[in-house]
Each structure stands twice: as structure tokens, then as C-alpha cells.
Enzyme design. Structure first.
Site, mmCIF file in Angstrom:
data_model
loop_
_atom_site.group_PDB
_atom_site.id
_atom_site.type_symbol
_atom_site.label_atom_id
_atom_site.label_comp_id
_atom_site.label_asym_id
_atom_site.label_seq_id
_atom_site.Cartn_x
_atom_site.Cartn_y
_atom_site.Cartn_z
ATOM 1 N N GLU A 165 0.829 -1.212 0.000
ATOM 2 C CA GLU A 165 0.000 0.000 0.000
ATOM 3 C C GLU A 165 0.865 1.265 0.000
ATOM 4 O O GLU A 165 0.799 2.099 0.904
ATOM 5 C CB GLU A 165 -0.972 -0.006 1.181
ATOM 6 C CG GLU A 165 -2.012 -1.104 1.065
ATOM 7 C CD GLU A 165 -3.117 -1.024 2.109
ATOM 8 O OE1 GLU A 165 -3.085 -0.117 2.972
ATOM 9 O OE2 GLU A 165 -4.027 -1.875 2.059
ATOM 10 N N GLU A 350 -4.936 -8.234 -1.385
ATOM 11 C CA GLU A 350 -5.783 -8.212 -0.192
ATOM 12 C C GLU A 350 -7.208 -7.917 -0.627
ATOM 13 O O GLU A 350 -7.460 -6.967 -1.365
ATOM 14 C CB GLU A 350 -5.349 -7.146 0.820
ATOM 15 C CG GLU A 350 -4.052 -7.432 1.539
ATOM 16 C CD GLU A 350 -3.731 -6.369 2.595
ATOM 17 O OE1 GLU A 350 -4.679 -5.713 3.095
ATOM 18 O OE2 GLU A 350 -2.544 -6.194 2.910
#
Length: 449
Positions: A165, A350
Site C-alpha cells: 500500500e 488483499e
């Protein structure tokens, strides 16, 4: 739509994942040092990180659960402060032994390791030395850390993700999870991009020929859509995409930041030199995407005049996360990558749904969520999106920022044994991976975000 694993390509990878700080425990054992992210997790979750869910000691048991579930692959991160406690310098023999043992256990049991190098957990020693991501030294130190990982584990690890991220890591603080002020997110993001590209260059020049692996970067990527039919909301939705996804992706594709950021941020946005622009372009073999929700966007033209500037005020938009993922959200996101970025190989690294910890093993809502997500992803793939794999988040209940759980397997953090118990979703995923059909309409779930 009725789907089974058989509806996906034979080489499509299905897996699950965790991160070191959230699963290992043993936070200061066997030479490991502290990280700011672990302190953040402790404050936000209210749980004792030193014990965690004891993945450090229970990894063999966990691998057997992966086998029972039928996973092709397992995504995990390497703790920088466990492998190199000082952030730079000597390797910790016990940390090295742990990761070697874990990787060997995965491979022995037919589970493909997918490794993330940095999942928010910069060693505190480097945060103290130069404030972590804000210091240009981060690029050199991260590359040296990556070099150790490639050298020690690359004979068995074929899939590397440099930073988890990258956009969230750059923009969020590790105090209360607030957005970084003023120039800070852009400096941090700039250094993340350069560090990523440096690690990729190292891998391609030093290891690719003998190890034949693949390396990429991970982004948090909601699908942003206008809250109303108003044209200004549509324009604001595109700004939100540019400020979150384009911020990182456009340098990797075009060597430049989006024009939207240049206009909105002005002199606070760093610039790439000609050499850096060439350096970062095409510095990936795949893109990892963490996708949980869709986000409605409303134009907010006055926010850019705020004296307390953040990435949110800069984008002049109000964001409202929505939990409905069974419709166009993942499909829209994946087709955006196809349309705007040349259809790069994508791994959904994810995708998960939170439930209260007290719910225990009865998580029908999680099954509904994942079924809808798979259907949306499958729709995008039918339209040509280049998706290579799907990793459910998370394999076990972990220490999370919020006091919720995402796991297929329940772990009671009050139980000193940290017993793993399969939830209904673990049984569902195992059946799906055996080729059993699953169907769902347009699921609607709530989100804590």
C-alpha cells in the site's frame, strides 16, 4: 452468477495472506527490535503485540491449515527489524533462520511463497535516524535490505512485492491513522517510488537471470465513483483516482506525476529528474492491489483553501466508503487499470471483510462478501482484465487497526494458547478451491472505514 475455481484459468493463483507485525508476535524476541507500526497496532487494537497470534512459533501448524484449505500460495511479509535489527548492518542469524525455515515449510507442503518486503514496519532505528520515509537515506537502506532478502531467499521465492500500500503508507501517520500534513505525503511517496525502483533495478541486474522471479509494487485501490450525476462530482471522482492510484501508477508507467496533482499541489509536489523519470518507468513485473470497498466522491471545492492541508484537502473531494463490492466496484477498478495503464498483470493481494471479534466462527457475511468479490473480478477478467491471482485477507484473525477480524481462522487473543479454529468462511473457501460452485447476487456489507 454461479462460479467455481474451474471458471478461472488453470494457472490462476488463489491464496491468502498476513503481515509480519500482525501475525508473528515475539515482538522483541530473538534479536528483533521495535517498529512504529507495531506501537500503532498496539494502541489501535488494544492488544498485546508481544504475543500477537504467535505465528513465529506456530508456523508449522499454520502451514498445515493452508494445506487443508487448499491454498496455492501464501502472501506474507518479512520483518525488516527481525532480519536486520539495526535497520542496516549485520543480519540477525535467528531472524534469518526463522524465515528460511518458514519458506522451506511452505514449499515442502506445496504452498508458493509470495513475499512483501515492507508492510509499514520500518525499524525504529531508522525512524530515529532520519524520520524513515522522509529521509533520502531510506532509498539506500531499503535497497540494502532488499538485497539481503533476494540473496538469502530468492532461490525459493519467485514473487516479490517491494512495498505494501505505497499510497497509504505515504499519506497516513502512525499515531492515530490521520493523514499527513502539507508536503509530507508527497515527499514520502516520492521516496517510496525511488526505493521501489532501486530494489527492482537491483533484482533485475543481480538476481533475475539466476532466480527467474517477478517483482512489483502494491497499492491500496478503492474504486471511486461520483456520488451524484452532477458533472463536478464526476470530475472529483477522477481527481480522487489520480490522487490515490495515479499518484503512484503514473510515474511507474509514464515517469511523471498526474497533471491533476501538479495543478492541485503545486510546488509542494516533488519532481523527477530526467534520469529518475527513466529510472522509475516500467519498474514492475506486476501490480499488487488491495481492494476492499467502493468509494462515493462528492466535489468539495472549498477544501483546497484549507490552511491545514492534507492529501484529502488537496484533492478537493469528500470521500464516502461504501461496502457494496458485488456490483461494479472491483470490476470498475480492474477495467480502469486495463484502460489507463496498458493492462498490467494484477494480483489482488488483499480483499477482505471485517466482522466483530465476538462473532467467532459464524461469519456468513464474509462468505457473501468474498463470493460477490470473486464474481466482480471474474466479470472484469471476461472483459480482458489481466488478473493473475487472488489473495483473501486474512488467513488468521490478526492484530488489526480496528478491533475487528478478517480471518478465515478464528484466534481468540484472550486465549493463552492462541488456538486456531476454522470459521464458516474457511470451510467455504476450501470447498470453492476444490472446484465446488458458489453463487451470490449483489452483496451489500458495512465497512468500518
Amino acid at each position: 452468477m454461479v462460479l467455481s475455481r474451474l471458471d478461472f484459468p488453470s494457472d490462476f493463483i488463489f491464496g491468502s495472506g498476513t503481515s509480519a507485525s500482525q501475525v508473528e508476535g515475539a515482538a522483541l524476541e530473538d534479536g528483533k527490535t521495535s517498529t512504529a507500526f507495531e506501537g500503532f497496532l498496539t494502541r489501535m487494537s488494544g492488544n498485546d503485540l508481544s504475543k500477537g497470534v504467535e505465528g513465529y512459533y506456530k508456523y508449522k501448524e499454520d502451514v498445515q491449515l493452508m494445506v487443508q484449505t487448499g491454498l496455492d500460495a501464501y502472501r506474507f511479509s518479512i520483518s525488516w527489524s527481525r532480519l536486520i535489527p539495526g535497520g542496516k548492518g549485520p543480519v540477525n542469524p535467528k531472524g534469518l533462520q526463522y524465515y528460511n525455515n518458514f519458506i522451506d515449510e511452505l514449499i515442502k507442503n506445496g504452498i508458493q511463497p509470495h513475499v512483501t518486503l515492507l508492510h509499514f514496519d520500518i525499524p525504529d532505528t531508522l525512524m530515529t535516524a532520519y524520520n524513515g520515509l522522509k529521509g533520502q537515506e531510506f532509498v539506500e537502506d531499503f535497497t540494502a535490505f532488499a538485497d539481503v532478502c533476494f540473496k538469502e531467499f530468492g532461490d525459493r521465492v519467485l514473487y516479490w512485492t517491494t512495498v505494501n500500500e505505497a499510497n497509504n503508507f505515504a499519506s497516513l501517520t502512525l499515531d492515530e491513522g490521520n493523514f499527513m500534513p502539507s508536503t509530507e505525503p508527497y515527499i514520502r511517496g516520492h521516496n517510496i517510488i525511488l526505493a521501489h525502483a532501486s530494489a527492482v533495478k537491483l533484482y533485475r541486474e543481480k538476481y533475475k537471470k539466476t532466480q527467474n522471479g517477478f517483482i512489483g509494487l502494491n497499492l491500496y485501490a478503492s474504486w471511486y465513483f461520483p456520488e451524484t450525476d452532477d458533472e463536478q462530482d464526476s470530475i472529483a471522482a477522477q481527481r480522487a483516482i489520480d490522487f490515490t492510484i495515479g499518484w503512484i501508477m503514473q510515474p511507474l508507467i509514464y515517469g511523471e506525476y498526474p497533471e491533476t496533482l501538479k495543478k492541485q499541489v503545486g510546488e509542494r509536489l516533488p519532481t523527477f529528474t530526467k534520469e529518475e523519470s527513466t529510472f522509475v518507468k516500467n519498474s514492475f513485473d506486476f501490480i499488487g492491489v488491495n481492494c476492499y470497498v467502493g468509494t462515493a466522491v462528492k466535489d468539495d471545492p472549498d477544501s483546497c483553501n484549507s490552511k491545514n492541508k492534507t492529501i484529502i484537502t488537496d484533492m478537493s473531494a469528500k470521500l464516502s466508503p461504501k461496502g457494496e463490492l458485488g456490483g461494479a466496484y472491483m470490476k470498475g477498478l480492474l477495467e480502469y487499470f486495463k484502460r489507463d495503464y496498458g493492462n498490467p498483470p494484477i494480483y489482488i493481494q488483499e480483499n477482505g471483510y471485517w466482522t466483530p471479534r465476538e462473532l467467532g466462527v459464524n461469519d456468513a457475511s464474509r462468505i457473501e462478501y468474498h463470493t460477490a468479490s470473486l464474481a466482480s473480478m471474474h466479470d472484469a477478467m471476461k472483459n480482458g482484465a489481466n488478473v493473475k491471482g487472488y489473495f483473501q485477507w486474512s488467513f488468521l484473525d490478526l492484530l488489526e487497526v480496528f478491533k475487528y477480524s478478517y480471518g478465515l481462522y478464528h484466534v481468540d487473543l484472550e486465549d493463552p494458547t492462541r488456538e486456531r479454529r476454522p470459521k464458516a468462511s474457511a470451510n467455504w473457501y476450501a470447498e470453492f478451491l476444490k472446484g465446488c460452485a458458489t453463487s451470490n447476487g449483489n452483496a451489500k456489507v458495512e465497512t468500518p472505514l
